[in-house]
Design a protein around this motif. Sequence first.
Motif, PDB file in Angstrom:
ATOM      1  N   ASP A  46      32.426  47.230  43.103  1.00  0.00           N
ATOM      2  CA  ASP A  46      31.125  47.898  43.285  1.00  0.00           C
ATOM      3  C   ASP A  46      31.216  48.980  44.355  1.00  0.00           C
ATOM      4  O   ASP A  46      30.631  50.055  44.223  1.00  0.00           O
ATOM      5  N   LEU A  47      31.956  48.681  45.424  1.00  0.00           N
ATOM      6  CA  LEU A  47      32.123  49.654  46.504  1.00  0.00           C
ATOM      7  C   LEU A  47      32.852  50.897  46.009  1.00  0.00           C
ATOM      8  O   LEU A  47      32.419  52.026  46.260  1.00  0.00           O
ATOM      9  N   LEU A  56      44.338  47.653  43.122  1.00  0.00           N
ATOM     10  CA  LEU A  56      44.687  48.169  41.800  1.00  0.00           C
ATOM     11  C   LEU A  56      43.752  47.638  40.726  1.00  0.00           C
ATOM     12  O   LEU A  56      43.329  48.373  39.830  1.00  0.00           O
ATOM     13  N   ALA A  57      43.412  46.357  40.831  1.00  0.00           N
ATOM     14  CA  ALA A  57      42.506  45.776  39.849  1.00  0.00           C
ATOM     15  C   ALA A  57      41.123  46.417  39.915  1.00  0.00           C
ATOM     16  O   ALA A  57      40.533  46.770  38.892  1.00  0.00           O
ATOM     17  N   ALA A  58      40.599  46.595  41.152  1.00  0.00           N
ATOM     18  CA  ALA A  58      39.266  47.183  41.307  1.00  0.00           C
ATOM     19  C   ALA A  58      39.252  48.648  40.901  1.00  0.00           C
ATOM     20  O   ALA A  58      38.307  49.124  40.259  1.00  0.00           O
ATOM     21  N   THR A  62      37.171  50.597  37.606  1.00  0.00           N
ATOM     22  CA  THR A  62      36.105  51.552  37.947  1.00  0.00           C
ATOM     23  C   THR A  62      36.548  52.991  37.682  1.00  0.00           C
ATOM     24  O   THR A  62      36.152  53.593  36.701  1.00  0.00           O
ATOM     25  N   VAL A  63      37.382  53.515  38.533  1.00  0.00           N
ATOM     26  CA  VAL A  63      37.816  54.914  38.413  1.00  0.00           C
ATOM     27  C   VAL A  63      38.864  55.068  37.322  1.00  0.00           C
ATOM     28  O   VAL A  63      38.753  55.908  36.430  1.00  0.00           O
ATOM     29  N   THR A  96      44.233  46.525  29.200  1.00  0.00           N
ATOM     30  CA  THR A  96      42.954  47.087  29.611  1.00  0.00           C
ATOM     31  C   THR A  96      42.818  48.527  29.180  1.00  0.00           C
ATOM     32  O   THR A  96      43.773  49.282  29.153  1.00  0.00           O
ATOM     33  N   ASN A  97      41.608  48.931  28.854  1.00  0.00           N
ATOM     34  CA  ASN A  97      41.365  50.317  28.458  1.00  0.00           C
ATOM     35  C   ASN A  97      40.777  51.122  29.596  1.00  0.00           C
ATOM     36  O   ASN A  97      40.237  52.199  29.392  1.00  0.00           O
ATOM     37  N   ALA A  98      40.862  50.553  30.813  1.00  0.00           N
ATOM     38  CA  ALA A  98      40.316  51.262  31.973  1.00  0.00           C
ATOM     39  C   ALA A  98      41.206  52.415  32.395  1.00  0.00           C
ATOM     40  O   ALA A  98      40.795  53.293  33.122  1.00  0.00           O
TER      41      ALA A  98
END
Length: 577
Positions: free
Chosen positions: A28-29, A537-539, A543-544, A573-575
């Motif tokens: 979230d941050l 790395l996970a966060a 997000t970005v 993951t498709n992030a």
Amino acid sequence: AAGRRAMLAASPSAASGLSFRRSEEIADLIDLFSKTQYRAKEVTPRVRVEAIEKRCLELFARDYKYSIIQNSSGDVCGHYPRQIVFLEYESTDGDRDRDSTVQISKLQDLVNRSKLARCRGRFVCPVILYNGKHICRSATLAGWGELYGRTGYNYIFSGGSDDTWADSEEFPEDSEVRNGDSQLFDKVRGHDIKLLRYLSVRYICDLMVENKKVKFGLNVTSSEKVDKAQRYADFTLLSVPYPGCEFFKDYKDRDYTAEGLVFNWNQDHVDAPLTIPPCFSQNLNIDWTQYQSWDLVEQTQNYLKLLLHIINSDDNSGLLVHCISGWDRTPLFVSLLRFSLWADGAVHASLEPAEILYLTIAYDWFLFGHLLPDRLSKGEEIFFFCFNFLKHIVSEKFSAVRKQRRKNSQFRDGEFTVEDLCQLSKPAARISHCMSSSLSSLSFNQSENTILLDIKCEERKMAASSPQMVVWCKQNPAEEHLSQLVNEGRSSSSSSSNQSEQGAAWAGSSPLAVPSRRCPLPTERQVRLEAVRELFLAAYSSTVGLKSSTPSPSGAISGLLEQFARGVGLRGTNAIV
């Protein structure tokens, strides 16, 4: 903190739930950070930003007694925290009522007076307390263009904001102003020097690759190293030129690969040579004359070693690190210092990996005004580089608290010792409570390079009869390493030619042969830094995300994807696009 961690260790579901919430908090941050730049005078979105500010104060309070430098409306600096933390001393529950060690009213006055001396009003600000020494950050010195502009019409009628100059490209052309009156410089830089002395700062590391920042042919900022009046002669000045945020576009375009990426030192604006006093250039085993040939990894590593060497000097003097505006290269090295010292247990001793990660992103980057949305839009991924770089500083070579090896140890550097193994007894690298075995004894045989781990027979029988009941609660990488260690050791011992000796050992204990070179145990430092990096790395992935410059993911992107998967259990993951 120790009691809380013990409780969580005994309750795997509680630990995993807390870990999930903290991962969500970090994501979230980063999500908010990637969409907005922090501005103290107009906090938006207010509820989310106020929660971040409050959380930072809570994390600082875990280990320190602190006072607050007020910047509630951004009147001191528009891109500094509204509540700037001044760490006074490390505290425990028993000494939190000690008297304050700082005259906060005097400090506030010095800050208000000195802010004009530095670019964008980003004054010298203490951010880390290590062994009683303040590690500070700031922007570089303001040049005549900004100084006169900000004390003139625009500064007065903007209500004291530093944003008017920052968004303007108009500078006074009066040659008399430009070449004459030095009284204003004497005054504001004198206040800056008083603040540095109040904070006991002696060492100033300037990361600028230029002596003065030139814009439209005018010197808009300056530096202590080229102050003609030699006002900063009493300080130890170090010129350690480091590429600006634009260079990290190349890092991103090379699929986030820093190895082999060398800065072009032949550009016209690059005129600041590396200058280090002999007292700091020695004893580091670094050939500083070769700095222009270093790639981004080696350059960052060597500069960090230098900064750590400085703060470990025998005197009680503090350190100031700055670049131009103090919101790109400066937080990079401030963060690496904070992480490195934390990994050694030297600062923020009670914070867990997710907590130090949150504090560093929120305080060192977000609340100090890093322009992440702008940098992301340009592909200048210096923020990502900082946290991904943790993999390059896990070695004990970067430890501020060098561990003394046993005098009778025959192992060379890179091999583990009894001291390394004992790290496993610490909370950051312990065996989980939910593993149905315990280490009842630990012995070390130098002649055979063997670790003997005695495991109770009953627990072995339980493992054999109900293997599903013997599980590793993967709370940190150390446990996974230890699991691999046990498995490899069992395999090695089962293939031993001395069957009778093995059978006798398994009757009461289990000798696990562990070749030191094939399976070294991770140090606590490595465990802690790897845990932080994987959380980041996970966060960041969720997000970005990372954007490859090539049609298909390269080896670098694929490698990062694998780390994301290992850190949070993601697959495909498709992030990442």
